[in-house]
Design an enzyme around this catalytic site. Structure first.
Site, PDB file in Angstrom:
ATOM      1  N   TYR A 143      51.449  41.080  38.206  1.00 41.62           N
ATOM      2  CA  TYR A 143      51.403  39.746  37.603  1.00 41.62           C
ATOM      3  C   TYR A 143      51.284  39.897  36.091  1.00 41.62           C
ATOM      4  CZ  TYR A 143      49.764  35.040  36.444  1.00 41.62           C
ATOM      5  OH  TYR A 143      49.624  33.785  35.911  1.00 41.62           O
ATOM      6  N   ASP A 238      50.969  46.595  30.388  1.00 40.39           N
ATOM      7  CA  ASP A 238      50.136  45.394  30.489  1.00 40.39           C
ATOM      8  C   ASP A 238      48.702  45.809  30.832  1.00 40.39           C
ATOM      9  OD1 ASP A 238      48.855  43.029  31.097  1.00 40.39           O
ATOM     10  OD2 ASP A 238      50.468  42.228  32.336  1.00 40.39           O
ATOM     11  N   LYS A 271      41.436  39.179  28.545  1.00 33.13           N
ATOM     12  CA  LYS A 271      40.156  39.286  29.248  1.00 33.13           C
ATOM     13  C   LYS A 271      39.044  39.823  28.340  1.00 33.13           C
ATOM     14  CE  LYS A 271      42.460  38.251  33.088  1.00 33.13           C
ATOM     15  NZ  LYS A 271      42.416  36.962  33.756  1.00 33.13           N
TER      16      LYS A 271
END
Length: 436
Positions: A143, A238, A271
């Site tokens: 994702y 990522d 995050k």
């Protein structure tokens, strides 16, 4: 007293599905989602006043634990000077220098944005601008945010909802994304052979964590950059989930410490970089980052990019995240994952614990979980009763079997004991579940 049911009903009247991010709706586990009013250390508290040991950790950012006093004080002090200026601040430079220093040669420049979706979307745009090509390779179950070209077979919320992608994505855009099985080198080489001169970049989660935890096989990430460069393409790593969560330099830092010698072209962060506030970033070689406006032809902008409160939270979090913090998180993850394995084994439940650094997940099946097909090939129906048994015992887990579990430096012996005490009963609930 307001109940979680009351809060959910009120939310559904004015918010689609009652949530602002789909997995919060408890769609794959059933029941009423928690409405959280506060959090501290290793716990969250819902609208009824009930406290839960939290293994969601805001999906990763709460590395130090919730509402760490020094982080909160830093944000409060920053707020006293103003919430947003629409101008550059010294804090943005401080954070960029800190991140670049942590990666020690991994990146040369950093552009700040507000969300992981923006970060990966911008990285894709840079790659296309740098190469003059349009096609992107991604892996099934990974994702990378909800931008149009990256939702195909994305795992996480999309897997939870059973959707192959999303309505509203034009076929022409989706057609520019090649979705390959993870950890499959032959599939990567075949894609380059089938589309010569068309592929701009490979984008991969540094370690998969959105279809359960899917660690790369040894050398796979190094193979990806070699394959990309051999074919004139770039590698986008990522690290929105893994960056500064699994170690001081993210998953790339762990591979480097293990002897891997490769450097990604572009890296995305989220995050932990914002310490629980909306902040993300794109890092990479200077020649690639300098393609962004105002220096180059690749446009990206954002009124709240580099927001001073988010930057303050990120700086405080990263400055506090020392070797001791990572050691405590790793130890807590080992304690819980080992106890989870033992409880399910004792209950006779077929399962596999997959781990990447301090991230781990459970799949209700035997055998190694290597890719998205493996992750989907499990008795996922055992997870809802397991989840609700843990919740009833005062432990809040990710509300999807396709999500990673997160521990924090605030999970002390008392918090861990509560988790360990709840696991045997939850394992029995999973064992007693029947297939739908």
């Amino acid at each position: 007293m307001t109940t979680n049911q009351d809060a959910a009903a009120r939310a559904r009247a004015v918010i689609p599905g009652g949530v602002n991010s789909p997995v919060r709706a408890f769609g794959s586990v059933g029941g009423t989602p928690l409405s959280i009013v506060s959090a501290s250390g290793a716990t969250v508290t819902d609208v009824t006043g009930r406290e839960y040991v939290d293994l969601v950790a805001s999906w990763g950012p709460a590395l130090l634990g919730h509402a760490h006093p020094e982080v909160v004080a830093t944000v409060q002090e920053a707020a006293s000077r103003g919430l947003s200026f629409g101008a550059s601040t010294p804090g943005e430079t401080d954070l960029a220098e800190l991140v670049i220093g942590r990666l020690d040669g991994g990146i040369e420049k950093l552009r700040l944005v507000s969300t992981g979706t923006e970060a990966t979307m911008t990285a894709i745009r840079i790659a296309r601008g740098a190469t003059g090509r349009d096609v992107i390779i991604k892996f099934a179950g990974h994702y990378h945010g909800h931008s149009d070209g990256l939702l195909a077979e994305s795992g996480s919320g999309v897997a939870t909802l059973g959707l192959p992608g999303s309505a509203g994505v034009p076929a022409d855009i989706a057609g520019l994304t090649l979705v390959l099985p993870y950890n499959d080198r032959d599939a990567v080489l075949a894609a380059f052979a089938a589309h010569p001169g068309r592929i701009a970049a490979i984008i991969t989660e540094a370690a998969g964590a959105n279809a359960g935890v899917l660690a790369p096989e040894p050398g796979f990430n190094a193979f990806l950059i070699d394959a990309a460069h051999a074919n004139g393409a770039l590698l986008i790593l990522d690290e929105v989930l893994t960056g500064f969560r699994v170690g001081p330099a993210g998953w790339w830092g762990l591979e480097r410490a293990a002897g891997e010698r490769w450097t990604p072209d572009l890296v995305t962060f989220g995050k932990v970089i914002g310490g629980g506030m909306p902040l993300a970033g794109i890092g990479g070689r200077a020649e690639l980052l300098d393609l962004l406006a105002p220096l180059g032809p690749v446009y990206q902008a954002g009124t709240l990019s580099g927001n001073p409160l988010a930057v303050a939270a990120g700086l405080a979090t990263l400055r506090l995240a020392d070797a001791d913090v990572y050691a405590r998180v790793d130890a807590a993850a080992s304690t819980v994952s080992n106890a989870l394995d033992e409880a399910l084994t004792d209950a006779g439940v077929a399962h596999t614990i997959s781990r990447a650094g301090s991230l781990f997940s459970v799949a209700f099946r035997d055998g190694v979980v290597r890719d998205y097909a493996d992750a989907k090939d499990q008795d996922a129906w055992r997870y809802p009763p397991f989840f609700h048994a843990m919740l009833e015992a005062g432990v809040s887990l990710p509300p999807s079997v396709f999500e990673a579990w997160f521990l924090t430096a605030a999970h002390d012996d008392a918090a861990l004991d509560r988790v360990l005490a709840a696991l045997p009963g939850a394992a029995r609930a999973a064992a007693e579940a029947t297939a739908p």
